[in-house]
Design an enzyme around this catalytic site. Sequence first.
Site, PDB file in Angstrom:
ATOM      1  CE  LYS A  13      -2.161  -0.928   3.910  1.00 16.38           C
ATOM      2  NZ  LYS A  13      -1.500  -2.175   4.332  1.00 16.38           N
ATOM      3  NE  ARG A  88      -4.039  -1.533  10.275  1.00 11.49           N
ATOM      4  CZ  ARG A  88      -2.880  -0.929  10.065  1.00 11.49           C
ATOM      5  NH1 ARG A  88      -2.831   0.237   9.490  1.00 11.49           N
ATOM      6  NH2 ARG A  88      -1.760  -1.532  10.378  1.00 11.49           N
ATOM      7  NE  ARG A 127       7.348  -3.074   5.911  1.00 11.08           N
ATOM      8  CZ  ARG A 127       6.061  -2.782   6.077  1.00 11.08           C
ATOM      9  NH1 ARG A 127       5.298  -2.482   5.027  1.00 11.08           N
ATOM     10  NH2 ARG A 127       5.513  -2.813   7.266  1.00 11.08           N
ATOM     11  NE  ARG A 154       6.769  -0.725  10.700  1.00  6.16           N
ATOM     12  CZ  ARG A 154       5.588  -0.660  10.065  1.00  6.16           C
ATOM     13  NH1 ARG A 154       5.506  -0.053   8.884  1.00  6.16           N
ATOM     14  NH2 ARG A 154       4.511  -1.187  10.599  1.00  6.16           N
ATOM     15  NE  ARG A 165       2.428  -5.037  11.538  1.00  6.36           N
ATOM     16  CZ  ARG A 165       3.288  -4.716  10.591  1.00  6.36           C
ATOM     17  NH1 ARG A 165       4.445  -5.329  10.498  1.00  6.36           N
ATOM     18  NH2 ARG A 165       3.005  -3.767   9.736  1.00  6.36           N
TER      19      ARG A 165
END
Length: 208
Positions: A13, A88, A127, A154, A165
């Site tokens: 996204k 969300r 990532r 992260r 998540r």
Amino acid sequence: MNIVLLGAPGAGKGTQAQKLVEEFGFVHISTGDLLRKAVKAGTRLGRQAKSYMDSGKLVPDELVIGLVKERLSEPDAKVGWILDGFPRNTPQAVTLDSELKSFEVTLDAALLVDVEEDVILNRLSSRRTCRSCGYTATADVSVCPRCGGQMYQRDDDKPSTIKERLRTYQIQTAPLIEYYRGHGILKKVNGARSAEAVYSDVKELLGL
Ligand code: AMP
């Protein structure tokens, strides 16, 4: 044009939003980026949000909704925006609808970047994110190509949190796909391809 981006964490996204911003000048509003900034700055909101973020859970609605309302009311948001990571869950979507209605602003599209879970797991664990501007890239990139900032992994992109998540996404966020289908504004793109191939379809779907 005002757009909501839907899709699991790691679906791409943010990458698609970055491209749309560069080409069309939309304002990119990422609640994850706004929250990480608040955590880094050590604000009251950041301190309240941190433990939820670290465990892969959603930050309470009242904290996030305030943040989004504030950002949408800034003058630059009038040119058109891309909401990334918000809404969300259904209460956030309902609140967004009523806020937009009261300001006579239209939501033009909910764009679902659709990717299977096994692809997501691979993507998230490799990532890296820029500490300064939030740009994302793969693990081999150590300096941000956009601002020269330091790339890092992260905490919530580590395997233990990724699973939580994804669970949170399935339970709380995925129902929004039907919500926006019901509103007649859902557009779906296959996100399991190169960012360029996805982007080309995104533009077509959005009529850009
Ligand atoms: P993201 O960068 O979008 O993956 O968001 C990182 C984390 O920030 C999420 O795992 C949540 O803990 C929190 N977060 C981001 N957006 C929201 C939202 N709209 N509602 C609640 N929590 C959020």
